[in-house]
Design a protein around this motif. Structure first.
Motif, mmCIF file in Angstrom:
data_model
loop_
_atom_site.group_PDB
_atom_site.id
_atom_site.type_symbol
_atom_site.label_atom_id
_atom_site.label_comp_id
_atom_site.label_asym_id
_atom_site.label_seq_id
_atom_site.Cartn_x
_atom_site.Cartn_y
_atom_site.Cartn_z
ATOM 1 N N ARG A 3 0.818 -1.195 0.000
ATOM 2 C CA ARG A 3 0.000 0.000 0.000
ATOM 3 C C ARG A 3 0.861 1.258 0.000
ATOM 4 N N ALA A 33 -8.004 -1.523 -2.941
ATOM 5 C CA ALA A 33 -8.351 -1.907 -1.572
ATOM 6 C C ALA A 33 -9.324 -3.075 -1.595
ATOM 7 N N ARG A 36 -7.490 -6.241 -2.259
ATOM 8 C CA ARG A 36 -6.730 -6.621 -1.064
ATOM 9 C C ARG A 36 -7.652 -7.307 -0.052
ATOM 10 N N LEU A 37 -8.786 -6.682 0.212
ATOM 11 C CA LEU A 37 -9.760 -7.261 1.135
ATOM 12 C C LEU A 37 -10.189 -8.650 0.695
ATOM 13 N N ARG A 53 -13.052 1.613 4.896
ATOM 14 C CA ARG A 53 -12.111 1.471 6.001
ATOM 15 C C ARG A 53 -10.735 1.099 5.450
ATOM 16 N N GLU A 54 -10.710 0.101 4.592
ATOM 17 C CA GLU A 54 -9.438 -0.369 4.031
ATOM 18 C C GLU A 54 -8.737 0.744 3.261
#
Lengths: 214, 214
Positions: A3, A33, A36-37, A53-54
């Motif tokens: 990130r 993101a 990634r999640l 949030r991420e």
DNA sequence: TGTACATCAGTGAACGCGCGTTCACTGATGTAC
DNA sequence: TGTACATCAGTGAACGCGCGTTCACTGATGTAC
């Protein structure tokens, strides 16, 4: 770290193109993101709030880029489809000949699914609900086409169209099922025995007999 | 209607066994309600609260019968495994001979999955998480065994154990993948052409070439 | 070059929802005497 | 047979949670003059 790198790059390349509002960046960041999640915590973690949030942004910011939750899933699924199609094309181009190509493309398909289980699940769900999705520029269409081409190069031609389609169904089933089976416990000793997961996949695919007849 | 019948039966048979507290009935009713939910609204609908609602009972009553949500899923999954195993046994017993048996058992597997998609999904999830589940009297073990037996009767024996296990992996993959593929749009014209879904399944399975070698 | 304005990405509070789970309780039943 | 008691299945209120989504807002930016 991943990130950090991404944000540094984003900051470094300040004027990426002529048109430069304060647009664009968040959407890309959100998609990143989301992926990634998806891989870290699975499909159920891919919520609007979790995404925000991420990405380090307020809970409602994503609504400026995705109409609703379904649109988010659809957008991310499209990225996955594009990636998988690219992986299949790559396998095809580095293995230009019939049976070798068929196995390489198949292995690429299964390995993509195993390496990106969350994305693969999302793509499968999208595929299943496909009828309720705008088919205009359907990127999923590319994947069956690539697989079909790889197999038709390895199989003897058939005059019977129904037979051809039934063989295709069998091949599709084998690939999709292999994604499951490769994750079962009982496959572990076979992977060890053959030296790697890829060797296991190739060995199983090598037992598809229709290809043997070629 | 199904439910009416069940509750009538439950009321009719008042003293089912010697020991008769005011036990037992709700647990059976909950399992039945759970299966109803599963098929009507899918796996995500199978919550503790949804279960209680469906059974017409307070939200916390199920906790007297299932320790937590995971225990509920596990219990219902066991019932599904038992049903599937029974269906496979039935197919085996009504088709006693090699290749015919192999196809009948395979069709029974796929048809069960298509007829009970929620249950099949639950069972697949349970299978995937199998390592974290008490393996003591694992009813899932029966299903691979039944399938393996049906195929070993149809395939030529092999001296090479690894080869045998790789063929089994391929067969497993084909069955599991066929469950997906049979739900794809592109299968619809083939089903029509061949007259029924079952005919489609049999035709695809008939193209498993290892069986042809028998 | 400078200023007023329009645009629109991002914010923060708030809504209603369903969930899993806890807790003290209630009430019907079976058991002991 | 009758009564006191123990058991334990089922209740209802309550908790904290994360979710999708709305709404009025704020503030930075690009554009027009």
């Amino acid at each position: 770290m991943d990130r950090g790198l991404a944000s540094v790059m984003a900051e470094t390349s300040k004027p990426p193109l002529a048109k430069r509002y304060h647009h664009g960046d968040l959407e890309r960041a959100l998609l990143a993101a989301g992926r990634r999640l998806l891989e870290r915590d699975g499909l159920t973690a891919l919520s609007m709030r979790g995404l925000a949030r991420e990405a380090g942004v307020s809970a409602t910011a994503p609504y400026h880029h995705f109409k609703d939750h379904a649109a988010l899933l659809y957008a991310i699924g499209r990225e996955g489809s594009a990636d998988l199609a690219a992986a299949l094309r790559d396998a095809r181009d580095t293995h230009p000949y019939g049976r070798d190509q068929m196995i390489a493309v198949s292995v690429a398909y299964v390995e993509f699914a195993l390496a990106n289980p969350g994305m693969y699940q999302l793509m499968s769900d999208t595929t299943r609900l496909r009828d309720s999705v705008p088919p205009e520029d359907d990127p999923e269409g590319a994947i069956p086409r690539l697989i079909g081409q790889a197999f038709s190069g390895a199989l003897p031609p058939t005059h019977d169209d129904v037979d051809r389609r039934l063989r295709n169904a069998l091949i599709w089933a084998t690939l999709r099922g292999l994604v499951d089976v490769a994750q079962f416990r009982f496959a572990d000793p076979l992977k060890d025995l053959l030296g790697s997961e890829r060797a296991f996949l190739e060995a199983v695919l090598d037992r598809i007999p229709m290809a043997r007849e070629a």
